[in-house]
Design a protein around this motif. Sequence first.
Motif, PDB file in Angstrom:
ATOM      1  N   ALA A 109       7.854 -12.740  23.008  1.00  0.00           N
ATOM      2  CA  ALA A 109       7.188 -11.438  23.009  1.00  0.00           C
ATOM      3  C   ALA A 109       7.815 -10.564  24.093  1.00  0.00           C
ATOM      4  N   PHE A 110       8.010  -9.301  23.771  1.00  0.00           N
ATOM      5  CA  PHE A 110       8.521  -8.338  24.744  1.00  0.00           C
ATOM      6  C   PHE A 110       8.138  -6.938  24.296  1.00  0.00           C
ATOM      7  N   ILE A 111       8.307  -5.995  25.192  1.00  0.00           N
ATOM      8  CA  ILE A 111       8.028  -4.595  24.870  1.00  0.00           C
ATOM      9  C   ILE A 111       9.356  -3.888  24.635  1.00  0.00           C
ATOM     10  N   LEU A 112       9.491  -3.314  23.463  1.00  0.00           N
ATOM     11  CA  LEU A 112      10.714  -2.631  23.057  1.00  0.00           C
ATOM     12  C   LEU A 112      11.061  -1.509  24.039  1.00  0.00           C
ATOM     13  N   ASP A 113      12.347  -1.359  24.298  1.00  0.00           N
ATOM     14  CA  ASP A 113      12.870  -0.317  25.186  1.00  0.00           C
ATOM     15  C   ASP A 113      12.411  -0.479  26.634  1.00  0.00           C
ATOM     16  N   ARG A 114      12.209  -1.745  27.039  1.00  0.00           N
ATOM     17  CA  ARG A 114      11.774  -2.027  28.403  1.00  0.00           C
ATOM     18  C   ARG A 114      12.262  -3.424  28.779  1.00  0.00           C
ATOM     19  N   ASN A 115      12.870  -3.562  29.939  1.00  0.00           N
ATOM     20  CA  ASN A 115      13.313  -4.883  30.390  1.00  0.00           C
ATOM     21  C   ASN A 115      12.128  -5.837  30.462  1.00  0.00           C
ATOM     22  N   SER A 116      12.357  -7.090  30.072  1.00  0.00           N
ATOM     23  CA  SER A 116      11.286  -8.090  30.108  1.00  0.00           C
ATOM     24  C   SER A 116      11.197  -8.794  31.463  1.00  0.00           C
ATOM     25  N   THR A 117      12.150  -8.525  32.340  1.00  0.00           N
ATOM     26  CA  THR A 117      12.127  -9.126  33.671  1.00  0.00           C
ATOM     27  C   THR A 117      10.817  -8.776  34.364  1.00  0.00           C
ATOM     28  N   GLY A 118      10.125  -9.775  34.869  1.00  0.00           N
ATOM     29  CA  GLY A 118       8.869  -9.539  35.569  1.00  0.00           C
ATOM     30  C   GLY A 118       7.641  -9.528  34.672  1.00  0.00           C
ATOM     31  N   VAL A 161       9.807 -18.985  29.171  1.00  0.00           N
ATOM     32  CA  VAL A 161      11.190 -19.472  29.173  1.00  0.00           C
ATOM     33  C   VAL A 161      12.153 -18.339  28.827  1.00  0.00           C
ATOM     34  N   ASN A 162      13.373 -18.465  29.335  1.00  0.00           N
ATOM     35  CA  ASN A 162      14.423 -17.507  28.980  1.00  0.00           C
ATOM     36  C   ASN A 162      14.861 -17.763  27.550  1.00  0.00           C
ATOM     37  N   ARG A 163      15.059 -16.682  26.813  1.00  0.00           N
ATOM     38  CA  ARG A 163      15.498 -16.774  25.424  1.00  0.00           C
ATOM     39  C   ARG A 163      16.752 -15.919  25.258  1.00  0.00           C
ATOM     40  N   LEU A 164      17.896 -16.536  25.501  1.00  0.00           N
ATOM     41  CA  LEU A 164      19.153 -15.814  25.355  1.00  0.00           C
ATOM     42  C   LEU A 164      19.415 -15.436  23.905  1.00  0.00           C
ATOM     43  N   ASP A 165      18.869 -16.226  22.960  1.00  0.00           N
ATOM     44  CA  ASP A 165      19.038 -15.894  21.544  1.00  0.00           C
ATOM     45  C   ASP A 165      18.315 -14.591  21.196  1.00  0.00           C
ATOM     46  N   VAL A 166      17.161 -14.360  21.799  1.00  0.00           N
ATOM     47  CA  VAL A 166      16.434 -13.108  21.577  1.00  0.00           C
ATOM     48  C   VAL A 166      17.225 -11.957  22.185  1.00  0.00           C
ATOM     49  N   GLU A 167      17.727 -12.168  23.390  1.00  0.00           N
ATOM     50  CA  GLU A 167      18.546 -11.162  24.062  1.00  0.00           C
ATOM     51  C   GLU A 167      19.762 -10.795  23.196  1.00  0.00           C
ATOM     52  N   THR A 168      20.406 -11.797  22.626  1.00  0.00           N
ATOM     53  CA  THR A 168      21.588 -11.560  21.791  1.00  0.00           C
ATOM     54  C   THR A 168      21.218 -10.839  20.497  1.00  0.00           C
ATOM     55  N   TYR A 169      20.140 -11.270  19.857  1.00  0.00           N
ATOM     56  CA  TYR A 169      19.728 -10.684  18.579  1.00  0.00           C
ATOM     57  C   TYR A 169      19.368  -9.203  18.724  1.00  0.00           C
ATOM     58  N   SER A 215      11.528 -13.440  27.568  1.00  0.00           N
ATOM     59  CA  SER A 215      10.529 -13.167  26.544  1.00  0.00           C
ATOM     60  C   SER A 215       9.986 -14.421  25.862  1.00  0.00           C
ATOM     61  N   GLY A 216      10.573 -15.562  26.120  1.00  0.00           N
ATOM     62  CA  GLY A 216      10.157 -16.769  25.420  1.00  0.00           C
ATOM     63  C   GLY A 216       8.943 -17.430  26.040  1.00  0.00           C
ATOM     64  N   PHE A 217       8.239 -18.204  25.216  1.00  0.00           N
ATOM     65  CA  PHE A 217       7.103 -18.966  25.735  1.00  0.00           C
ATOM     66  C   PHE A 217       6.904 -20.253  24.947  1.00  0.00           C
ATOM     67  N   VAL A 218       6.369 -21.219  25.659  1.00  0.00           N
ATOM     68  CA  VAL A 218       5.875 -22.467  25.070  1.00  0.00           C
ATOM     69  C   VAL A 218       4.440 -22.561  25.566  1.00  0.00           C
ATOM     70  N   ALA A 219       3.490 -22.400  24.653  1.00  0.00           N
ATOM     71  CA  ALA A 219       2.072 -22.402  25.013  1.00  0.00           C
ATOM     72  C   ALA A 219       1.431 -23.667  24.458  1.00  0.00           C
ATOM     73  N   SER A 220       0.487 -24.236  25.219  1.00  0.00           N
ATOM     74  CA  SER A 220      -0.125 -25.485  24.755  1.00  0.00           C
ATOM     75  C   SER A 220      -1.583 -25.575  25.162  1.00  0.00           C
TER      76      SER A 220
END
Length: 186
Positions: free
Chosen positions: A44-53, A76-84, A94-99
């Motif tokens: 999950a991330f917000i479009l047109d905004r860095n996800s850092t922080g 977790v870091n998701r380099l695949d999302v960054e690339t896509y 933007s990545g997460f593993v929730a349990s």
Amino acid sequence: IIYANYVIDKKKSREYTIVDDIKLINSIESIETENNNMIINGYAFILDRNSTGNLITIFLRNIDNGEEVWLDINQVNRLDVETYFKCEYDYSNSGFVASTKLKNIKNDAIYEIFINIDLIENYDGITKKIRKTVSAQRYIQNNELYSYNPKEFDEPNINIESNLLKEVFSYGEICFYQKEAGMYLY
């Protein structure tokens, strides 16, 4: 006093207002069970905004009684999302593993998945913490992930001659459903 502060902090951290925000991009990619835990993977991330922080939290809400189950989360870091979504913004955080423990989820109950993103915004030198909460438009019942609310969904009639339609109804992923019109979009 320490316990009272913990309860107050916990309650405050679970405050939210659900919004319709098309800029909050998200995907629930999988759900699995392992060692008496339910694990949800996605981003999950917000479009047109860095996800850092950004801080992501996930909770489930029982559609019948409104009870909530807040999941433990590992961002977790998701380099695949960054690339896509390659652009001038950084979406790698933007990545997460929730349990959660399976015992926290009631059998046969239907839960809607919600995503919070906490972020910091600066306006004219004023720093403000903001929480955006959206429905992921995904549901869980009996540890299965659905792209529709199973309670509101009428299965299409698959007693038809077309093998192609039978295959679409049986194995396709529904993208849109309008009960009143009997419209299914796979």
